[in-house]
Scaffold this motif. Sequence first.
Motif, PDB file in Angstrom:
ATOM      1  N   PHE C 309       0.814  -1.212   0.000  1.00  0.00           N
ATOM      2  CA  PHE C 309       0.000   0.000   0.000  1.00  0.00           C
ATOM      3  C   PHE C 309       0.849   1.264   0.000  1.00  0.00           C
ATOM      4  O   PHE C 309       0.405   2.332   0.408  1.00  0.00           O
ATOM      5  CB  PHE C 309      -0.991  -0.002   1.168  1.00  0.00           C
ATOM      6  CG  PHE C 309      -2.230   0.792   0.839  1.00  0.00           C
ATOM      7  CD1 PHE C 309      -3.119   0.332  -0.115  1.00  0.00           C
ATOM      8  CD2 PHE C 309      -2.484   2.012   1.440  1.00  0.00           C
ATOM      9  CE1 PHE C 309      -4.241   1.073  -0.466  1.00  0.00           C
ATOM     10  CE2 PHE C 309      -3.605   2.759   1.092  1.00  0.00           C
ATOM     11  CZ  PHE C 309      -4.482   2.287   0.137  1.00  0.00           C
ATOM     12  N   LEU C 311       3.328   2.385   1.753  1.00  0.00           N
ATOM     13  CA  LEU C 311       3.798   3.035   2.972  1.00  0.00           C
ATOM     14  C   LEU C 311       5.281   2.746   3.217  1.00  0.00           C
ATOM     15  O   LEU C 311       5.909   3.389   4.041  1.00  0.00           O
ATOM     16  CB  LEU C 311       2.957   2.593   4.175  1.00  0.00           C
ATOM     17  CG  LEU C 311       1.462   2.938   4.061  1.00  0.00           C
ATOM     18  CD1 LEU C 311       0.658   2.254   5.152  1.00  0.00           C
ATOM     19  CD2 LEU C 311       1.228   4.440   4.089  1.00  0.00           C
ATOM     20  N   LEU C 313       9.052   1.360   1.065  1.00  0.00           N
ATOM     21  CA  LEU C 313       9.681   0.975  -0.198  1.00  0.00           C
ATOM     22  C   LEU C 313      10.502  -0.286   0.019  1.00  0.00           C
ATOM     23  O   LEU C 313      11.256  -0.365   0.979  1.00  0.00           O
ATOM     24  CB  LEU C 313      10.618   2.087  -0.674  1.00  0.00           C
ATOM     25  CG  LEU C 313       9.976   3.304  -1.328  1.00  0.00           C
ATOM     26  CD1 LEU C 313      11.038   4.343  -1.642  1.00  0.00           C
ATOM     27  CD2 LEU C 313       9.228   2.908  -2.584  1.00  0.00           C
ATOM     28  N   GLN C 331      -0.557   6.751  -2.639  1.00  0.00           N
ATOM     29  CA  GLN C 331      -1.768   6.004  -2.296  1.00  0.00           C
ATOM     30  C   GLN C 331      -2.920   6.285  -3.255  1.00  0.00           C
ATOM     31  O   GLN C 331      -3.701   5.392  -3.573  1.00  0.00           O
ATOM     32  CB  GLN C 331      -2.209   6.316  -0.857  1.00  0.00           C
ATOM     33  CG  GLN C 331      -1.422   5.598   0.208  1.00  0.00           C
ATOM     34  CD  GLN C 331      -0.013   6.139   0.339  1.00  0.00           C
ATOM     35  OE1 GLN C 331       0.274   7.279  -0.007  1.00  0.00           O
ATOM     36  NE2 GLN C 331       0.893   5.320   0.824  1.00  0.00           N
ATOM     37  N   ALA C 332      -3.018   7.536  -3.699  1.00  0.00           N
ATOM     38  CA  ALA C 332      -4.124   7.882  -4.595  1.00  0.00           C
ATOM     39  C   ALA C 332      -4.066   7.010  -5.850  1.00  0.00           C
ATOM     40  O   ALA C 332      -5.085   6.503  -6.317  1.00  0.00           O
ATOM     41  CB  ALA C 332      -4.053   9.359  -4.965  1.00  0.00           C
ATOM     42  N   ARG C 335      -4.971   3.370  -5.066  1.00  0.00           N
ATOM     43  CA  ARG C 335      -6.427   3.223  -4.952  1.00  0.00           C
ATOM     44  C   ARG C 335      -7.075   3.288  -6.332  1.00  0.00           C
ATOM     45  O   ARG C 335      -8.047   2.584  -6.612  1.00  0.00           O
ATOM     46  CB  ARG C 335      -7.000   4.318  -4.062  1.00  0.00           C
ATOM     47  CG  ARG C 335      -6.772   4.045  -2.580  1.00  0.00           C
ATOM     48  CD  ARG C 335      -7.433   5.113  -1.732  1.00  0.00           C
ATOM     49  NE  ARG C 335      -7.217   4.845  -0.316  1.00  0.00           N
ATOM     50  CZ  ARG C 335      -7.977   4.044   0.404  1.00  0.00           C
ATOM     51  NH1 ARG C 335      -9.018   3.453  -0.136  1.00  0.00           N
ATOM     52  NH2 ARG C 335      -7.711   3.830   1.670  1.00  0.00           N
ATOM     53  N   TYR C 341      -7.882  -1.054   1.128  1.00  0.00           N
ATOM     54  CA  TYR C 341      -7.027  -1.521   2.223  1.00  0.00           C
ATOM     55  C   TYR C 341      -7.739  -1.293   3.551  1.00  0.00           C
ATOM     56  O   TYR C 341      -8.127  -0.178   3.865  1.00  0.00           O
ATOM     57  CB  TYR C 341      -5.704  -0.751   2.141  1.00  0.00           C
ATOM     58  CG  TYR C 341      -4.747  -0.946   3.292  1.00  0.00           C
ATOM     59  CD1 TYR C 341      -4.545  -2.196   3.862  1.00  0.00           C
ATOM     60  CD2 TYR C 341      -4.016   0.132   3.783  1.00  0.00           C
ATOM     61  CE1 TYR C 341      -3.649  -2.368   4.898  1.00  0.00           C
ATOM     62  CE2 TYR C 341      -3.123  -0.033   4.821  1.00  0.00           C
ATOM     63  CZ  TYR C 341      -2.937  -1.282   5.375  1.00  0.00           C
ATOM     64  OH  TYR C 341      -2.052  -1.424   6.414  1.00  0.00           O
ATOM     65  N   VAL C 342      -7.930  -2.349   4.304  1.00  0.00           N
ATOM     66  CA  VAL C 342      -8.451  -2.215   5.660  1.00  0.00           C
ATOM     67  C   VAL C 342      -7.243  -2.256   6.580  1.00  0.00           C
ATOM     68  O   VAL C 342      -6.618  -3.299   6.737  1.00  0.00           O
ATOM     69  CB  VAL C 342      -9.418  -3.367   6.012  1.00  0.00           C
ATOM     70  CG1 VAL C 342      -9.937  -3.216   7.427  1.00  0.00           C
ATOM     71  CG2 VAL C 342     -10.566  -3.405   5.024  1.00  0.00           C
ATOM     72  N   PRO C 343      -6.872  -1.118   7.166  1.00  0.00           N
ATOM     73  CA  PRO C 343      -5.610  -1.078   7.900  1.00  0.00           C
ATOM     74  C   PRO C 343      -5.715  -1.733   9.278  1.00  0.00           C
ATOM     75  O   PRO C 343      -6.790  -1.780   9.879  1.00  0.00           O
ATOM     76  CB  PRO C 343      -5.334   0.412   8.045  1.00  0.00           C
ATOM     77  CG  PRO C 343      -6.684   1.042   8.045  1.00  0.00           C
ATOM     78  CD  PRO C 343      -7.570   0.167   7.195  1.00  0.00           C
ATOM     79  N   PHE C 349      -4.886   5.055  10.884  1.00  0.00           N
ATOM     80  CA  PHE C 349      -5.032   5.134   9.436  1.00  0.00           C
ATOM     81  C   PHE C 349      -6.473   5.039   8.977  1.00  0.00           C
ATOM     82  O   PHE C 349      -6.838   5.575   7.945  1.00  0.00           O
ATOM     83  CB  PHE C 349      -4.218   4.028   8.767  1.00  0.00           C
ATOM     84  CG  PHE C 349      -2.747   4.212   8.905  1.00  0.00           C
ATOM     85  CD1 PHE C 349      -2.087   5.135   8.114  1.00  0.00           C
ATOM     86  CD2 PHE C 349      -2.022   3.495   9.841  1.00  0.00           C
ATOM     87  CE1 PHE C 349      -0.722   5.329   8.238  1.00  0.00           C
ATOM     88  CE2 PHE C 349      -0.663   3.679   9.979  1.00  0.00           C
ATOM     89  CZ  PHE C 349      -0.010   4.599   9.174  1.00  0.00           C
ATOM     90  N   GLY C 350      -7.303   4.371   9.762  1.00  0.00           N
ATOM     91  CA  GLY C 350      -8.653   4.070   9.297  1.00  0.00           C
ATOM     92  C   GLY C 350      -9.631   5.221   9.364  1.00  0.00           C
ATOM     93  O   GLY C 350     -10.476   5.386   8.499  1.00  0.00           O
ATOM     94  N   GLU C 420     -14.017   0.932   2.480  1.00  0.00           N
ATOM     95  CA  GLU C 420     -13.054   0.152   1.697  1.00  0.00           C
ATOM     96  C   GLU C 420     -13.728  -0.883   0.796  1.00  0.00           C
ATOM     97  O   GLU C 420     -13.233  -1.180  -0.276  1.00  0.00           O
ATOM     98  CB  GLU C 420     -12.052  -0.533   2.623  1.00  0.00           C
ATOM     99  CG  GLU C 420     -11.217   0.424   3.445  1.00  0.00           C
ATOM    100  CD  GLU C 420     -10.452   1.427   2.583  1.00  0.00           C
ATOM    101  OE1 GLU C 420      -9.980   1.035   1.505  1.00  0.00           O
ATOM    102  OE2 GLU C 420     -10.350   2.601   2.990  1.00  0.00           O
TER     103      GLU C 420
END
Lengths: 381, 318, 519
Positions: C309, C311, C313, C331-332, C335, C341-343, C349-350, C420
């Motif tokens: 996702f 966050l 590398l 992230q854009a 998506r 993504y369900v964090p 994050f949620g 999500e």
Amino acid sequence: MRDRRMILFGLVRGAAAIAVALAVGAIFIFLSSKEPFTALRYLLIGPFLSFHGGEIAFNTQNFYQVLAAMIPTIFTGLAVCVMFSANQFNLAAEGCVLVGAFTGSLVGIYVNMVTGLHAVVCVLIAAAVCGLIMLIPSLLKVKLGASEMVTSLMLNFVLLYVVLHFLNYHFADRSKGATMTFPFLESSKIPSLVPGNSKLTWGFVIALIVAVVVWFFMYRTRWGYAIRMIGINESFSLYSGMNVGGTIVLSSVFGGVLAGMGGSIEVLGRFNTFQWRELPGYGWTGITIAILAKNNPAAVPLAAFFLAYLNKGCQLMATHSDVPSEMIDIIQATIFLFFAAEQFMSGFRQKLVVKTTREELKKMESVNVLEEESGHASTTV
Amino acid sequence: MLQQLYESIFRADFLFAIIRITAPILFAALAAVIAEKAGVVNIGLEGMMMISALFGFLIAYWTQSWAIGVLGAMLIGILLGLMMGFFSFKLKTNIILSGIAVNMLGAGGTIFLLHMFTGLRGNTGALVSPNILIPTIDIPLINKIPILGEMLSGHAILTYLAFILVVVIRVFLYKTPLGLKMRAVGENPSAASSVGVSVLKMKYIAIAMSGALAGFGGAFMSMYYSQGWNQGMVAGRGFIALAAQAMGRGEPVGAMFSSLLFGLAQAMKTKVSGLRGIASYNYLIEMIPYVVTIIGLVVYAISIKRRARRHQLKPVKE
Amino acid sequence: MEEQELVVRMEKISKVYPNGIAANRDVDFSVKKGEIHALIGENGAGKSTLMKILFGLEQPTDGNIYLNGEKVTLASPLVAISKGIGMVHQHFMLVPSLTVAENIVLGMAPKKSGIFIDNKEAVRLTREYSEKYNLHVDPDARVADIAVGMKQKVEILKALVRGARVLILDEPTAVLTTQETGELFQELKNLKEKGFTIIFISHKLKEIKELTDRITIMRSGLSVGVYETDSISEQEISRLMVGRDVVLKVSKTESVPAETVLTVNDLHYINEWDKKTLNGVSFAVRSGEIVGIAGVEGNGQRELVDILFGLKLPASGDARVSGQSLIGLPQARIRHLGVSYVPEDRMTFGVAQTASIQENVISDRYSRKEFNNGPLFNMKSLHKESDKLIVDYAVLCKSRSQEVGMLSGGNIQKVVVAREFSSDPILIIADQPTRGIDVGATELIRKRLVELARAGCAVLLVSADLNEVMELSDSLIVMYNGRIAGYFDDGKWDDVMMGEYMLGLKSQSDEEIRRACHA
């Protein structure tokens, strides 16, 4: 019910903060004044009512002056709201007011245009310049992680000295005793809204309109939404796919634009030449206003009015009694401290929450029983 | 023209002026350093200096003793620090906001308080007498040395104190148990509390010490530098101090050098205003330290960022 | 067993957290003097809570603690320290800019002439302990500059200098390399010989077998047994540890996997302590199937998900969705490719806690055309969208304008999942989707996951809840030590088998694992 109670709690809390501050003010007045009641009277009701040998009358001129004083602070209050909403402690609104005023003045002096359009162009150019200035602290923050608080604070001084330099050595009217620019062209001045010498100009109407526009921007557009979400939780915003860096820059630039508008509208409405030689302080007042308004643009005019009223009250108190007008800073600081104190009256809040939760639990018990049964039904051992 | 500048700068009285101008900034910068070490941003230094300057002067006037005045200023600084601490640590006001509130008190509140206590408006010129001003001292032996003597001798006691405090605070932070605990709290509060160090207590101590130092700075301003209190007296030195702290990487010695840079710029500005040709650059010269600070912050930020990035993209090691 | 032999005796310890979670239920736990005692259990089994109670960080709701036979109340870590208990936290409690010696004496620094730190004494003290216990550190080095293994030694020394006789080590090997682990074990055995008592928390069976004398196994807040390490096999430990209690059944039809949606190719990741936490992970997820990732936490799942996702590398390797690489994308864009993504950390994050439910459910789609009229939001369509989601996902609330932070944990997660799951994703990464929430919400979320998969979505389910992955997955990947230890696609798995792979007792051949790539 919980939400309504919390709103009520917020109001009570705000009122309590103001009450504490006024009480502090009153204590100081009683300590320092030989005529405390006169002082208090002027402080509290002086701005609107005048007293002539027992006759009490509504004082229109004072009222206009209070409204006029709101013009620059509504703009800076809005600017700070927008930046604080993105959780940016950017303090450069102060410097932007000065630069905006100076740029607006220059366009008002050296560019020839038709009345009406001229003032608009002055304000827009001032706004644009200040927007660009805000790129400095915000880009440094976003690209490098440099604290926007320190850079913006330093930037204020840089802007001050740049303005002073150009004012003194490039644009000063040498025929005058004091350092000032040549007079503004008539076409660039913001016209008065009411007769008299109150300096209540159309700038006031513009300020109110801008407050509405900023409210719409913050609560009814995708950009304002992103600014607010980033302010609440940056990680959440990033994960949701928002352009966090770009939005932070946007909020700062918008803040600069608003501050620049405020500065230019203020000088072109109130004065005939530009002669500010120090930072005007409206940026700091804007912070107080944003705190009082809880970063809600719609509440900014109200908060600005409150402070302008207090300020006028303090001035009148100083004129008519032996208490100096600077009293306002003590009252203002007290309100500020208590308003911003998250834990102020938290005990009371806690009780409210507990009480509400209990009631809600009771109400939801029946629902819960049902839920649990359905939960157990699908549970196998 | 440059010749003229050159001659007026490389003179003992100019160097003397730099030291004199630096002292109050240095007090405040040390105040910023000590607060920051414990993880507290003290943006209220400006107001603290204004208020303690006023009370330091008034107390000196009432007691006719400069020494008691200086102590009074220090105590007022401590009280203001504790007040900021109370609002920020106890009532959870954002520390930046409680600092701004203290600055408000410093800006207008002082004028009101001055009037309340003395009936005077705006300044204390009427109350000044030599015995309530901080005395200057000649350092024996050194004052005999040409140039160096003129430069270093004959300063106010507090000027020497400021520079002595650089060493004292460095020693305090790095060589005493309290300083150690304070730095630990500023850097990793949970590590500190896991060995029983009270984070709250350390922060209170730090902001109180910060207030005391700002108090010295204030006393210096009203009881020596300006010879009396007036409303525009501190003139942003509290903010400059924050910059000096940042530029000095938060260390006492670094803060001293950046304070000296600010002192130099201000002394230059005064000198330059008297010179033909470059007189018209005085404001831009005065601006230099702020620009340097911003550049310093940028350089610092870049170095941190580089380190992080080098880390992120490490080649695969088997 | 004689009473005085027990240094630590915890009796019927219960702990109920304010949010109603019972982390410990009548747990008995005792440690003999001079032994190395393993405390083992899955995440959430209650071992951390039990140790926090012993170190004074948490207060038990019920139960008694005896140290050397004497009943004690451990009100704070300071009290625990003074009673001879020391803890080495998983996340080091060190101040990076201070030297090793300074960290060791922090809060109890020796003085000279009354005011100064006696640095010589601090260094001497550090040297003395370091030599006495064979924990070699450089007292003058800055902690920021030393390696992880060294930092751990500093932590142990910190406890010893403070007079600890009982040492609690919370997953000490999680951050160590193999060599460092070997060194640590030698040091711990050494300490044991000197009469110290050690409580060793771990998931790694091999380490436990190698190092410890006795084992206490915990599961779901209960102690399920105490054993002599020699008398129990690794298989038995793993069975006791992951044995299932209550299973929520989700009815699901046979999966019909179609085209590949996500391909992960040879991912490597090196963490900030130079430890390789992902070591060549490759697999694929096809549309229509749920691929579960099982494993004890800390075996690379976190890093894998973060890389997928955007966050983190990776050091090398690639991950592609529909042929497009995800590496380095914001992230854009991720998506936009249809990834949801369900964090795991829903509060960070949620959701934005002080924002309304509406503001939370639209955070990934607010800039879409359908929700905007020129520059303005189309409030009507936003209201419609959020009301629909609230109903669809049965979010228990007063209205869409209620603050999310005011909701219960289960309902907060429903808000996250509503957003999500409703964005027409082609791939859902669900990371611990039901951790710590109530039965009703859990059931709803699991049901929806299965429905989405059957409707053609690709689902990657990462969960430390073994029951959850085993119930929901169509095929299953077990991760161990940054690698895939096993891949199962026959639906024939049970907890015993899983336990063996999760704990590194077994692993499949490279060929078997390669099947996960479907290539």
